[in-house]
Write an enzyme that holds these catalytic residues in place. Structure first.
Site, PDB file in Angstrom:
ATOM      1  N   TYR A 170      -5.214   3.337   0.241  1.00 22.71           N
ATOM      2  CA  TYR A 170      -3.867   3.353   0.839  1.00 22.71           C
ATOM      3  C   TYR A 170      -2.812   2.974  -0.218  1.00 22.71           C
ATOM      4  O   TYR A 170      -1.761   3.610  -0.319  1.00 22.71           O
ATOM      5  CB  TYR A 170      -3.869   2.376   2.018  1.00 22.71           C
ATOM      6  CG  TYR A 170      -2.617   2.329   2.842  1.00 22.71           C
ATOM      7  CD1 TYR A 170      -2.306   3.352   3.742  1.00 22.71           C
ATOM      8  CD2 TYR A 170      -1.752   1.238   2.778  1.00 22.71           C
ATOM      9  CE1 TYR A 170      -1.158   3.285   4.532  1.00 22.71           C
ATOM     10  CE2 TYR A 170      -0.621   1.160   3.569  1.00 22.71           C
ATOM     11  CZ  TYR A 170      -0.324   2.182   4.447  1.00 22.71           C
ATOM     12  OH  TYR A 170       0.803   2.108   5.234  1.00 22.71           O
ATOM     13  N   LYS A 174       0.281   5.237  -1.446  1.00 22.08           N
ATOM     14  CA  LYS A 174       1.674   4.800  -1.243  1.00 22.08           C
ATOM     15  C   LYS A 174       2.407   4.622  -2.576  1.00 22.08           C
ATOM     16  O   LYS A 174       3.617   4.858  -2.654  1.00 22.08           O
ATOM     17  CB  LYS A 174       1.706   3.512  -0.410  1.00 22.08           C
ATOM     18  CG  LYS A 174       1.207   3.704   1.026  1.00 22.08           C
ATOM     19  CD  LYS A 174       2.017   4.762   1.772  1.00 22.08           C
ATOM     20  CE  LYS A 174       1.666   4.841   3.250  1.00 22.08           C
ATOM     21  NZ  LYS A 174       2.392   5.912   3.938  1.00 22.08           N
TER      22      LYS A 174
HETATM   23  P1  NAP Z   1       0.619   4.820  13.639  1.00 23.77           P
HETATM   24  O1  NAP Z   1       1.239   4.060  14.742  1.00 23.77           O
HETATM   25  O2  NAP Z   1      -0.865   4.776  13.451  1.00 23.77           O
HETATM   26  O3  NAP Z   1       1.110   6.344  13.725  1.00 23.77           O
HETATM   27  C1  NAP Z   1       0.631   7.278  12.804  1.00 23.77           C
HETATM   28  C2  NAP Z   1       1.296   8.609  13.053  1.00 23.77           C
HETATM   29  O4  NAP Z   1       0.764   9.531  12.087  1.00 23.77           O
HETATM   30  C3  NAP Z   1       1.001   9.171  14.425  1.00 23.77           C
HETATM   31  O5  NAP Z   1       2.138   9.788  14.948  1.00 23.77           O
HETATM   32  C4  NAP Z   1      -0.085  10.196  14.142  1.00 23.77           C
HETATM   33  O6  NAP Z   1      -0.050  11.304  15.026  1.00 23.77           O
HETATM   34  C5  NAP Z   1       0.297  10.686  12.778  1.00 23.77           C
HETATM   35  N1  NAP Z   1      -0.821  11.311  12.097  1.00 23.77           N
HETATM   36  C6  NAP Z   1      -2.049  10.787  11.820  1.00 23.77           C
HETATM   37  N2  NAP Z   1      -2.812  11.696  11.216  1.00 23.77           N
HETATM   38  C7  NAP Z   1      -2.065  12.832  11.108  1.00 23.77           C
HETATM   39  C8  NAP Z   1      -2.292  14.110  10.543  1.00 23.77           C
HETATM   40  N3  NAP Z   1      -3.453  14.413   9.957  1.00 23.77           N
HETATM   41  N4  NAP Z   1      -1.290  15.013  10.607  1.00 23.77           N
HETATM   42  C9  NAP Z   1      -0.116  14.724  11.197  1.00 23.77           C
HETATM   43  N5  NAP Z   1       0.165  13.512  11.733  1.00 23.77           N
HETATM   44  C10 NAP Z   1      -0.807  12.586  11.679  1.00 23.77           C
HETATM   45  O7  NAP Z   1       1.215   4.337  12.244  1.00 23.77           O
HETATM   46  P2  NAP Z   1       2.635   3.698  11.864  1.00 23.77           P
HETATM   47  O8  NAP Z   1       2.433   2.245  11.682  1.00 23.77           O
HETATM   48  O9  NAP Z   1       3.693   4.203  12.752  1.00 23.77           O
HETATM   49  O10 NAP Z   1       2.810   4.313  10.401  1.00 23.77           O
HETATM   50  C11 NAP Z   1       3.675   5.390  10.124  1.00 23.77           C
HETATM   51  C12 NAP Z   1       3.854   5.481   8.621  1.00 23.77           C
HETATM   52  O11 NAP Z   1       4.394   4.246   8.147  1.00 23.77           O
HETATM   53  C13 NAP Z   1       2.550   5.689   7.869  1.00 23.77           C
HETATM   54  O12 NAP Z   1       2.773   6.523   6.753  1.00 23.77           O
HETATM   55  C14 NAP Z   1       2.208   4.303   7.404  1.00 23.77           C
HETATM   56  O13 NAP Z   1       1.388   4.303   6.271  1.00 23.77           O
HETATM   57  C15 NAP Z   1       3.585   3.738   7.114  1.00 23.77           C
HETATM   58  N6  NAP Z   1       3.658   2.279   7.100  1.00 23.77           N
HETATM   59  C16 NAP Z   1       3.334   1.538   8.191  1.00 23.77           C
HETATM   60  C17 NAP Z   1       3.437   0.162   8.118  1.00 23.77           C
HETATM   61  C18 NAP Z   1       3.107  -0.726   9.296  1.00 23.77           C
HETATM   62  O14 NAP Z   1       3.076  -1.960   9.090  1.00 23.77           O
HETATM   63  N7  NAP Z   1       2.893  -0.203  10.483  1.00 23.77           N
HETATM   64  C19 NAP Z   1       3.851  -0.452   6.945  1.00 23.77           C
HETATM   65  C20 NAP Z   1       4.158   0.342   5.854  1.00 23.77           C
HETATM   66  C21 NAP Z   1       4.081   1.712   5.941  1.00 23.77           C
HETATM   67  P3  NAP Z   1      -1.196  11.616  16.142  1.00 23.77           P
HETATM   68  O15 NAP Z   1      -1.439  10.336  16.873  1.00 23.77           O
HETATM   69  O16 NAP Z   1      -0.558  12.677  16.974  1.00 23.77           O
HETATM   70  O17 NAP Z   1      -2.410  12.114  15.422  1.00 23.77           O
END
Ligand code: NAP
Length: 262
Positions: A170, A174
């Site tokens: 990851y 990133k």
């Molecule tokens: P999440 O709640 O797990 O949501 C992930 C999203 O990505 C869902 O809408 C999912 O869609 C989609 N996704 C997964 N696999 C996919 C694929 N193969 N093609 C298209 N869409 C796909 O995660 P989140 O926390 O909102 O994270 C969103 C982004 O922010 C990510 O890039 C993550 O790395 C980044 N981020 C998160 C955090 C945190 O603390 N949460 C911190 C830093 C960065 P489906 O459910 O429809 O498959």
């Protein structure tokens, strides 16, 4: 009174400063992507919500946007696959005829210590989080270069800046997004296209919910603002970078982490 009205008017125009802009959010069905889609729609944008597995949740986001008088298209697709990315942008052009903003948000984690991490888990994270963002950015860039306008926003992570034990795949993805951001900013700048990244800290979503209360407590102790981030914290930052207010900002990483890294 006059000053109040001016301020109030200014705020109103800021809130609707995305009117008519076509914004594509990958992984817009849940979590941060959902939050960004709703924030942009609230500011007047037309939304394209990509999802992979969560169709019902993507439809719910569409309904929420339509309930406030907005327009939203829902498109299924695995953003790690070239064919699906091609189909997504074809669907967007067929519906709206243009694209103004791409948010590369779709992401997954497959955590594990390096000695035990399988090559498949490494590849899966890189394929979506980094190659997927490249595929979408390439498709959008072709449109933006013709339009001579457009904005790309990568959702990176503080993990890409700091590293994290148990997340080498990851963190590599990133960190890679930051190199992608800076390179594309240089390449596309001459066509008035901006490319920026957001590096969120710990944000409360499905991705982070597995952590124990004890682990969350430890994180909170290291965050100067004394709380975990909410989806809206990232969504507002994304809406700023997507807006005309950020027209002269490119190649930057906006850290949204409550001061974790300060
Ligand atoms: P999440 O709640 O797990 O949501 C992930 C999203 O990505 C869902 O809408 C999912 O869609 C989609 N996704 C997964 N696999 C996919 C694929 N193969 N093609 C298209 N869409 C796909 O995660 P989140 O926390 O909102 O994270 C969103 C982004 O922010 C990510 O890039 C993550 O790395 C980044 N981020 C998160 C955090 C945190 O603390 N949460 C911190 C830093 C960065 P489906 O459910 O429809 O498959």
């Amino acid at each position: 009174m006059k000053m109040f009205m001016e301020n109030n008017g200014g705020r109103k125009s800021m809130e609707k400063n995305m009117k008519g802009k076509v914004c594509v959010v990958t992984g817009g069905s849940r979590g941060i992507g959902r939050g960004i889609a709703l924030e942009l729609a609230g500011r007047g944008a037309c939304l394209v919500i990509n999802y992979h597995r969560s169709e019902n949740q993507a439809r719910d986001v569409q309904s929420e946007i339509e309930a406030i008088g907005g327009r939203a298209l829902v498109v299924r697709g695995n953003m790690a696959l070239e064919e699906d990315v091609k189909n997504l942008f074809a669907a967007v052009l067929a519906e709206f005829g243009r694209v103004d903003v791409l948010v590369n948000n779709a992401g997954v984690t497959r955590d594990g210590l390096v000695a035990r991490m399988s090559a498949a888990d490494y590849d899966e994270v890189l394929d979506l989080n980094l190659k997927g963002a490249f595929l979408c950015s390439r498709a959008a860039a072709k449109i933006f270069m013709k339009q001579r306008s457009g904005k790309i926003i990568m959702i990176s992570s503080v993990v890409g800046l700091m590293g994290n034990a148990g997340q080498c795949n990851y963190a590599a993805a990133k960190a890679g997004l930051i190199g992608l951001t800076k390179s594309l900013a240089r390449e596309l700048g001459p066509r008035s296209v901006t490319v920026n990244a957001i590096a969120p800290g710990f944000i409360v979503t499905d991705m982070t919910q597995e952590l124990s209360e004890e682990a969350k407590g430890k994180y909170i102790e290291s965050i100067p603002l004394g709380r975990l981030g909410q989806v809206q914290d990232v969504a507002r930052a994304a809406a700023f970078l997507a807006s005309p207010d950020a027209d002269y900002i490119t190649g930057q990483v906006l850290v949204v982490d409550g001061g974790l890294r300060c």
